[in-house]
Design a protein around this motif. Structure first.
Motif, mmCIF file in Angstrom:
data_model
loop_
_atom_site.group_PDB
_atom_site.id
_atom_site.type_symbol
_atom_site.label_atom_id
_atom_site.label_comp_id
_atom_site.label_asym_id
_atom_site.label_seq_id
_atom_site.Cartn_x
_atom_site.Cartn_y
_atom_site.Cartn_z
ATOM 1 N N UNK A 73 42.993 14.752 68.386
ATOM 2 C CA UNK A 73 44.085 14.051 67.716
ATOM 3 C C UNK A 73 44.095 14.327 66.217
ATOM 4 N N UNK A 74 42.898 14.476 65.649
ATOM 5 C CA UNK A 74 42.799 14.722 64.216
ATOM 6 C C UNK A 74 41.386 15.192 63.900
ATOM 7 N N UNK A 75 41.263 16.389 63.327
ATOM 8 C CA UNK A 75 39.927 16.868 62.954
ATOM 9 C C UNK A 75 39.822 18.375 63.019
ATOM 10 N N UNK A 76 38.640 18.856 62.820
ATOM 11 C CA UNK A 76 38.358 20.291 62.774
ATOM 12 C C UNK A 76 38.432 20.914 64.167
ATOM 13 N N UNK A 77 38.920 22.134 64.215
ATOM 14 C CA UNK A 77 38.831 22.920 65.447
ATOM 15 C C UNK A 77 37.510 23.676 65.452
ATOM 16 N N UNK A 78 36.942 23.827 66.614
ATOM 17 C CA UNK A 78 35.635 24.486 66.750
ATOM 18 C C UNK A 78 35.713 25.943 66.305
ATOM 19 N N UNK A 79 34.729 26.359 65.494
ATOM 20 C CA UNK A 79 34.588 27.748 65.061
ATOM 21 C C UNK A 79 33.484 28.403 65.881
ATOM 22 N N UNK A 80 33.766 29.590 66.413
ATOM 23 C CA UNK A 80 32.779 30.331 67.197
ATOM 24 C C UNK A 80 32.252 31.504 66.371
ATOM 25 N N UNK A 81 30.970 31.440 66.040
ATOM 26 C CA UNK A 81 30.286 32.480 65.271
ATOM 27 C C UNK A 81 29.720 33.538 66.211
#
Length: 448
Positions: A142-150
């Motif tokens: 709903x609100x926040x960071x999207x997951x980053x894949x390293x």
């Protein structure tokens, strides 16, 4: 290990480092020659803490340049930064954000603007890690960071070691406490975009987090808080407390982080992750030239030592007076106190975001290209080896008085090919606005 640099630091043991305990740090003697002032005592500090500005309490918000910092606690020598969740190799990683190569995106996220980072991959594709970003649905986020894949991540499991040598520095032995895994760089670019971010990974896994021996955290991580789920319509920060570093820019005391280095000994002294790929970043010896991603850092191998010495500075000083051989933790009160009161490297930086001239403010980069100075015996004997606090003063000295300061082992002064990822945090007295002196002819480059 990087054999060439090991030779650099150890091969001069009989010459370069003989009698280091007696050597000193910054140039009060330059005052007598009209080349620049000595360190200020205006903050009322004593000993090595003299000239370092505010030493305790919370740093005022207006003294921050990294606006996203949640707080700077000078009593405990930490900066609290938002902590972001990512994934690498099938498990959780945690990272911070400090710089962006795009001015608007930097401002939007409270980061330092570092346009030079756009040049980072020139000749070094491995210097920038391409990451991917999830596209969550409305129900998922709903609100926040999207997951980053390293692609890559640091290995924090090795034990950082530093055994002082007979004179403290150079060390008898050492080993980095964190090393880059395959594909890891702290500088990232989201797939399909051109903006480069400085996004060091500082912890791995889902906890508990070891902030004493640092088996799954960076060596400067002193505390980690993972936020609980937030109520509807709200967002809670996860955060990490990281050990600060003290230094100088344009005659003013500043605070910064040190998160990665491309040399094993530098990574030990800086308590940073060893990332050898950064040695190929564009480009060694380049600062204000076309295509450069780097900024200059001025360090001193054989500066003066002593916790009560207002001229203390450099490698020998941090080993003897800054508890460099010990693990950093919130509970290591002696280490925290020593660093808080001037036991740090106290390096000198070049460009800084608060400098009035946009040429210098916008030339800022967190990737620092080390220029290491060695005081000559003549400088020591004449008492001209005092603490340095300004880039131009150092450059003028190197250009006009090679009888006082040289590169390691008497080599010409300049870059030594060691690079450190150092994001600036703020300043503890007045904002750096201009260098203390003008450059003398042929002391800097490119020509003014």
């Amino acid at each position: 290990m990087k054999e060439g640099v090991l030779h650099y630091f150890r091969g001069y043991r009989l010459g370069l480092f003989a009698g280091l305990v007696a050597l000193a740090a910054l140039l009060l003697g330059l005052v007598l020659r009209g080349m620049g002032p000595a360190a200020s005592a205006s903050d009322g500090g004593s000993g090595a803490a003299t000239g370092l500005g505010q030493l305790s309490g919370l740093l005022p918000q207006q003294n921050l340049v990294l606006e996203s910092a949640l707080q700077v606690d000078l009593t405990h020598e930490t900066v609290r930064l938002p902590l972001y969740k990512g994934a690498a190799n099938g498990h959780t990683v945690w990272f911070i954000l400090t710089e962006s190569s795009d001015q608007g995106l930097a401002k939007n996220s409270g980061l330092n603007y570092a346009p030079k980072l756009a040049n980072l991959a020139n000749g070094c594709p491995d210097c920038v890690q391409t990451v991917t970003q999830e596209q969550p649905t409305a129900d998922q986020n709903k609100f926040g960071q999207a997951m980053i894949h390293f692609v890559g991540e640091p290995d924090f499991s090795p034990t950082r070691t530093l055994a002082p040598g007979p004179n403290g520095f150079p060390p008898a032995s050492f080993s980095p406490g964190a090393t880059a895994g395959k594909g890891y760089s702290p500088f990232i670019r989201i797939d399909g975009t051109s903006v480069v971010y400085n996004a060091p990974i500082v912890a791995t896994g889902d906890g508990p987090f070891d902030v004493v021996r640092h088996t799954n955290t960076a060596d400067r991580a002193l505390g980690i808080h993972i936020a609980p789920p937030a109520p509807a319509g709200q967002y809670f920060d996860s955060w990490v407390d990281l050990l600060l570093v003290k230094g100088f820019d344009a005659g003013q005391p500043i605070l910064y982080l040190s998160t990665e280095a491309d040399d094993p000994l530098a990574s030990v002294l800086e308590r940073s992750t060893y990332v050898p790929a950064l040695a190929r970043a564009g480009y060694t010896g380049g600062d204000d030239f076309l295509g450069s991603a780097r900024e200059r850092l001025f360090g001193f191998i054989n500066g003066q030592t002593g916790a009560n010495n207002r001229q203390a500075q450099g490698f020998q000083h941090i080993v003897l007076d800054g508890h460099a051989s010990e693990d950093a933790s919130a509970g290591n009160a002696a280490l925290i106190s020593a660093l808080r009161n001037g036991g740090d490297l106290l390096n000198v930086f070049g460009d800084f975001p608060t400098l009035k001239d946009p040429r210098h403010a916008d030339a800022y980069s967190p990737l620092w290209d080390a220029q290491l100075g060695q005081w000559t015996q003549k400088a020591i004997d004449q008492g001209l080896d005092k603490r340095q606090i300004d880039e131009n003063v150092v450059f003028n000295l190197a250009a006009t008085r090679p009888d006082l300061i040289t590169g390691p082992g008497g080599a010409p002064y300049g870059t030594v090919g060691i690079d450190i990822n150092c994001a600036v945090i703020g300043f503890t007295a007045d904002a750096p606005t201009a260098n203390l002196v003008a450059p003398v002819p042929n002391s800097q480059f490119p020509p003014r």
